[in-house]
Design a protein around this motif. Structure first.
Motif, PDB file in Angstrom:
ATOM      1  N   GLU A 105       0.813  -1.217   0.000  1.00  0.00           N
ATOM      2  CA  GLU A 105       0.000   0.000   0.000  1.00  0.00           C
ATOM      3  C   GLU A 105       0.847   1.267   0.000  1.00  0.00           C
ATOM      4  OE1 GLU A 105      -2.986   0.630  -0.473  1.00  0.00           O
ATOM      5  OE2 GLU A 105      -4.330  -0.922   0.276  1.00  0.00           O
ATOM      6  N   GLU A 106       1.959   1.259   0.717  1.00  0.00           N
ATOM      7  CA  GLU A 106       2.779   2.458   0.829  1.00  0.00           C
ATOM      8  C   GLU A 106       3.670   2.700  -0.382  1.00  0.00           C
ATOM      9  OE1 GLU A 106       2.240   0.825   5.062  1.00  0.00           O
ATOM     10  OE2 GLU A 106       2.406   0.073   3.017  1.00  0.00           O
ATOM     11  N   SER A 107       3.662   1.792  -1.344  1.00  0.00           N
ATOM     12  CA  SER A 107       4.532   1.938  -2.515  1.00  0.00           C
ATOM     13  C   SER A 107       3.992   2.986  -3.476  1.00  0.00           C
ATOM     14  CB  SER A 107       4.663   0.594  -3.249  1.00  0.00           C
ATOM     15  OG  SER A 107       3.440   0.253  -3.875  1.00  0.00           O
ATOM     16  N   SER A 108       4.850   3.447  -4.373  1.00  0.00           N
ATOM     17  CA  SER A 108       4.491   4.512  -5.310  1.00  0.00           C
ATOM     18  C   SER A 108       3.495   4.058  -6.371  1.00  0.00           C
ATOM     19  CB  SER A 108       5.755   5.044  -5.995  1.00  0.00           C
ATOM     20  OG  SER A 108       6.425   3.999  -6.683  1.00  0.00           O
ATOM     21  N   ILE A 109       3.343   2.750  -6.565  1.00  0.00           N
ATOM     22  CA  ILE A 109       2.431   2.274  -7.612  1.00  0.00           C
ATOM     23  C   ILE A 109       1.071   1.866  -7.059  1.00  0.00           C
ATOM     24  CG2 ILE A 109       4.325   1.500  -9.082  1.00  0.00           C
ATOM     25  CD1 ILE A 109       3.700  -1.350  -8.224  1.00  0.00           C
ATOM     26  N   LYS A 118       3.394   8.352 -15.080  1.00  0.00           N
ATOM     27  CA  LYS A 118       3.593   9.611 -14.356  1.00  0.00           C
ATOM     28  C   LYS A 118       3.573  10.798 -15.309  1.00  0.00           C
ATOM     29  CE  LYS A 118       6.132   7.979 -10.283  1.00  0.00           C
ATOM     30  NZ  LYS A 118       7.451   7.976  -9.585  1.00  0.00           N
ATOM     31  N   LEU A 119       4.238  10.646 -16.448  1.00  0.00           N
ATOM     32  CA  LEU A 119       4.240  11.720 -17.442  1.00  0.00           C
ATOM     33  C   LEU A 119       2.838  11.980 -17.972  1.00  0.00           C
ATOM     34  CD1 LEU A 119       7.481  10.913 -19.489  1.00  0.00           C
ATOM     35  CD2 LEU A 119       7.116  12.834 -17.935  1.00  0.00           C
ATOM     36  N   LYS A 120       2.114  10.898 -18.225  1.00  0.00           N
ATOM     37  CA  LYS A 120       0.745  11.030 -18.726  1.00  0.00           C
ATOM     38  C   LYS A 120      -0.150  11.679 -17.675  1.00  0.00           C
ATOM     39  CE  LYS A 120      -1.848   7.357 -19.226  1.00  0.00           C
ATOM     40  NZ  LYS A 120      -2.377   6.064 -19.746  1.00  0.00           N
ATOM     41  N   HIS A 130      -4.899   1.085  -7.638  1.00  0.00           N
ATOM     42  CA  HIS A 130      -6.232   1.132  -7.031  1.00  0.00           C
ATOM     43  C   HIS A 130      -7.242   1.719  -8.010  1.00  0.00           C
ATOM     44  CE1 HIS A 130      -6.233  -0.316  -2.951  1.00  0.00           C
ATOM     45  NE2 HIS A 130      -5.139   0.365  -2.633  1.00  0.00           N
ATOM     46  N   ALA A 131      -6.773   2.635  -8.837  1.00  0.00           N
ATOM     47  CA  ALA A 131      -7.675   3.347  -9.750  1.00  0.00           C
ATOM     48  C   ALA A 131      -8.161   2.482 -10.909  1.00  0.00           C
ATOM     49  CB  ALA A 131      -6.983   4.593 -10.296  1.00  0.00           C
ATOM     50  N   ILE A 132      -7.539   1.329 -11.132  1.00  0.00           N
ATOM     51  CA  ILE A 132      -7.936   0.499 -12.279  1.00  0.00           C
ATOM     52  C   ILE A 132      -8.586  -0.807 -11.833  1.00  0.00           C
ATOM     53  CG2 ILE A 132      -6.232   1.443 -13.866  1.00  0.00           C
ATOM     54  CD1 ILE A 132      -4.480  -0.959 -13.348  1.00  0.00           C
ATOM     55  N   GLN A 133      -9.163  -0.793 -10.640  1.00  0.00           N
ATOM     56  CA  GLN A 133      -9.799  -2.005 -10.141  1.00  0.00           C
ATOM     57  C   GLN A 133     -11.164  -2.256 -10.784  1.00  0.00           C
ATOM     58  OE1 GLN A 133      -8.327  -4.388  -7.860  1.00  0.00           O
ATOM     59  NE2 GLN A 133      -6.723  -3.213  -8.833  1.00  0.00           N
ATOM     60  N   ASN A 134     -11.520  -1.443 -11.784  1.00  0.00           N
ATOM     61  CA  ASN A 134     -12.769  -1.687 -12.503  1.00  0.00           C
ATOM     62  C   ASN A 134     -12.666  -2.927 -13.375  1.00  0.00           C
ATOM     63  OD1 ASN A 134     -10.848  -0.199 -14.034  1.00  0.00           O
ATOM     64  ND2 ASN A 134     -12.406   0.206 -15.580  1.00  0.00           N
ATOM     65  N   SER A 135     -11.456  -3.378 -13.647  1.00  0.00           N
ATOM     66  CA  SER A 135     -11.257  -4.586 -14.434  1.00  0.00           C
ATOM     67  C   SER A 135     -11.541  -5.812 -13.568  1.00  0.00           C
ATOM     68  CB  SER A 135      -9.812  -4.641 -14.949  1.00  0.00           C
ATOM     69  OG  SER A 135      -9.477  -5.946 -15.362  1.00  0.00           O
ATOM     70  N   LYS A 136     -12.373  -6.712 -14.067  1.00  0.00           N
ATOM     71  CA  LYS A 136     -12.708  -7.917 -13.312  1.00  0.00           C
ATOM     72  C   LYS A 136     -11.466  -8.747 -13.042  1.00  0.00           C
ATOM     73  CE  LYS A 136     -15.583 -12.072 -13.318  1.00  0.00           C
ATOM     74  NZ  LYS A 136     -16.575 -12.878 -14.069  1.00  0.00           N
ATOM     75  N   ALA A 144       7.541 -14.194  -5.762  1.00  0.00           N
ATOM     76  CA  ALA A 144       8.739 -13.565  -6.332  1.00  0.00           C
ATOM     77  C   ALA A 144       8.643 -12.054  -6.139  1.00  0.00           C
ATOM     78  CB  ALA A 144       8.877 -13.902  -7.812  1.00  0.00           C
ATOM     79  N   PRO A 145       9.397 -11.476  -5.201  1.00  0.00           N
ATOM     80  CA  PRO A 145       9.342 -10.028  -4.964  1.00  0.00           C
ATOM     81  C   PRO A 145       9.733  -9.221  -6.192  1.00  0.00           C
ATOM     82  CG  PRO A 145      10.400 -11.145  -3.129  1.00  0.00           C
ATOM     83  CD  PRO A 145      10.264 -12.156  -4.241  1.00  0.00           C
ATOM     84  N   ILE A 146       9.041  -8.100  -6.404  1.00  0.00           N
ATOM     85  CA  ILE A 146       9.376  -7.182  -7.491  1.00  0.00           C
ATOM     86  C   ILE A 146       9.789  -5.842  -6.878  1.00  0.00           C
ATOM     87  CG2 ILE A 146       8.011  -8.224  -9.334  1.00  0.00           C
ATOM     88  CD1 ILE A 146       5.724  -6.389  -8.640  1.00  0.00           C
ATOM     89  N   THR A 147      10.692  -5.156  -7.550  1.00  0.00           N
ATOM     90  CA  THR A 147      11.258  -3.923  -7.004  1.00  0.00           C
ATOM     91  C   THR A 147      11.149  -2.776  -7.998  1.00  0.00           C
ATOM     92  OG1 THR A 147      13.480  -4.426  -7.838  1.00  0.00           O
ATOM     93  CG2 THR A 147      12.922  -5.238  -5.635  1.00  0.00           C
ATOM     94  N   MET A 148      11.251  -1.576  -7.467  1.00  0.00           N
ATOM     95  CA  MET A 148      11.367  -0.362  -8.276  1.00  0.00           C
ATOM     96  C   MET A 148      12.370   0.545  -7.595  1.00  0.00           C
ATOM     97  SD  MET A 148       7.666   0.824  -9.747  1.00  0.00           S
ATOM     98  CE  MET A 148       8.339   2.470  -9.811  1.00  0.00           C
ATOM     99  N   ASP A 149      13.373   0.961  -8.336  1.00  0.00           N
ATOM    100  CA  ASP A 149      14.420   1.833  -7.791  1.00  0.00           C
ATOM    101  C   ASP A 149      15.027   1.246  -6.514  1.00  0.00           C
ATOM    102  OD1 ASP A 149      13.897   3.712  -9.824  1.00  0.00           O
ATOM    103  OD2 ASP A 149      12.266   4.571  -8.656  1.00  0.00           O
ATOM    104  N   GLY A 150      15.202  -0.071  -6.511  1.00  0.00           N
ATOM    105  CA  GLY A 150      15.839  -0.740  -5.385  1.00  0.00           C
ATOM    106  C   GLY A 150      14.936  -1.008  -4.204  1.00  0.00           C
ATOM    107  N   GLU A 151      13.661  -0.632  -4.294  1.00  0.00           N
ATOM    108  CA  GLU A 151      12.725  -0.825  -3.184  1.00  0.00           C
ATOM    109  C   GLU A 151      11.676  -1.862  -3.553  1.00  0.00           C
ATOM    110  OE1 GLU A 151       9.495   1.721  -0.511  1.00  0.00           O
ATOM    111  OE2 GLU A 151      10.653   2.691  -2.096  1.00  0.00           O
ATOM    112  N   ILE A 152      11.402  -2.787  -2.632  1.00  0.00           N
ATOM    113  CA  ILE A 152      10.383  -3.801  -2.876  1.00  0.00           C
ATOM    114  C   ILE A 152       8.999  -3.145  -2.883  1.00  0.00           C
ATOM    115  CG2 ILE A 152       9.286  -5.904  -2.012  1.00  0.00           C
ATOM    116  CD1 ILE A 152      11.920  -6.679  -0.728  1.00  0.00           C
ATOM    117  N   VAL A 153       8.233  -3.358  -3.956  1.00  0.00           N
ATOM    118  CA  VAL A 153       6.895  -2.768  -4.067  1.00  0.00           C
ATOM    119  C   VAL A 153       5.796  -3.821  -4.021  1.00  0.00           C
ATOM    120  CG1 VAL A 153       7.728  -0.760  -5.332  1.00  0.00           C
ATOM    121  CG2 VAL A 153       7.002  -2.799  -6.600  1.00  0.00           C
TER     122      VAL A 153
END
Length: 331
Positions: free
Chosen positions: A60-64, A177-179, A69-75, A127-136
């Protein structure tokens, strides 16, 4: 020298696995939005490796977390995306970067499993996934078969999968982010003025064509300059974000809230008449009056200073009203 048949079979298996991973990487490499990326990734893993259950868990605390959360409309995403706190994730994985395999005490992994999912799990791979060295979060696979992800088997392929997914996820995040910044105000996260104007034009044309009421609210804050001067610009930014959240939390799903400029906001209320607009404004004022701005060591309240409402009636004759201290006056 003759190579043993078992080694040849193992080499052939490794070659097949490598080819499948390459195909997955190619299929997700060009995707630049979260929705399609996750759906494609999970589909490819499940289909190419015949895994009954494949899903992701996000901290929950990760940047993604917020954009996902905003795309949970997909089944598919509702049943294949789980959100949990950083502490719970850490308790389960012990912050390991290497994949975790288990076929015992599966209940201890429940926090990783989506609420809407109906999985019968005999063994699991995390299998943990990371972004910028941080586990997300993690990519998770499970099977009814207790031996499918039995502890002790080689996890190098799972590590490779997590690495490729992490790299692609970083690309998707940067693009999203750019979008987002192209359409939203960077401080309050509300829609920006350019987008608001396009939406307003669309809603006005729709209102005119189908003879539907439309309300447009222009809002600004009471003596916002003194808040910056008294409490500092950082707390002023917090106050703007707090007000934006208040406006957003009380709107309907079809309503639009945008930051116009500075401490000015615009709210578009489709299919709304004067009474409905007044109800919305009064609810906003009550919430602001009852709840102080959440800052460290400071306590102050936000008030709406001046606002104007434009109503487009069924006859489409604009009626502009000025609101001062809660009373209505003809503009």
């Amino acid at each position: 020298m003759t190579i043993p048949k078992s080694i040849l079979e193992r080499l052939k298996q490794n070659e097949t696995i490598a080819r499948k991973f390459h195909e997955i990487e190619i299929s997700i490499l060009s995707i630049l939005n979260f929705h399609d990326f996750i759906e494609k990734l999970l589909f490819e893993i499940s289909s190419k490796f015949s895994v009954p259950y494949t899903w992701i868990s996000i901290i929950e605390e990760s940047s993604i977390s917020q954009p996902l959360h905003a795309i949970q409309n997909s089944k598919l995403l509702r049943t294949s995306t789980a959100f949990l706190s950083k502490k719970k994730f850490s308790d389960i994985t012990q912050n390991q970067l290497k994949p975790i395999l288990s076929n015992k005490n599966i209940n201890k992994f429940n926090a990783l499993i989506p609420d809407a999912a109906k999985y019968e799990i005999g063994s699991i791979a995390i299998a943990p996934i990371t972004m910028d060295g941080e586990i997300v979060g993690s990519i998770n696979q499970a099977d009814k078969n207790i031996h499918r992800f039995e502890p002790g088997i080689d996890t190098s392929s799972l590590e490779q999968l997590a690495l490729k997914a992490s790299l692609c996820l970083s690309n998707v995040t940067a693009h999203e982010k750019l979008k987002f910044l192209a359409f939203h105000d960077p401080l309050t996260q509300l829609l920006n003025r350019n987008v608001m104007e396009r939406i307003l034009d669309r809603e006005f044309q729709r209102s005119k064509r189908y003879h539907i009421d439309l309300a447009l609210l222009f809002l600004d804050l009471d003596d916002f300059k003194s808040i910056n001067d008294t409490y500092g610009h950082d707390n002023g930014d917090i106050a703007l974000c707090y007000t934006a959240n208040c406006l957003n939390s009380l709107k309907r799903e079809t309503d639009i809230v945008a930051r116009f400029a500075g401490d000015e906001f615009v709210v578009i209320l489709p299919s709304s008449n004067q009474r409905q607009a007044e109800t919305y404004i009064n609810r906003v004022k009550q919430k602001l009056a009852k709840n102080p701005v959440p800052t460290d060591g400071q306590k102050f309240y936000m008030n709406l200073a001046h606002y104007r409402a434009d109503f487009f009636s069924l006859a489409h004759i604009p009626l502009s009203l000025d609101y001062n201290q809660g009373s209505l006056k003809q503009a």
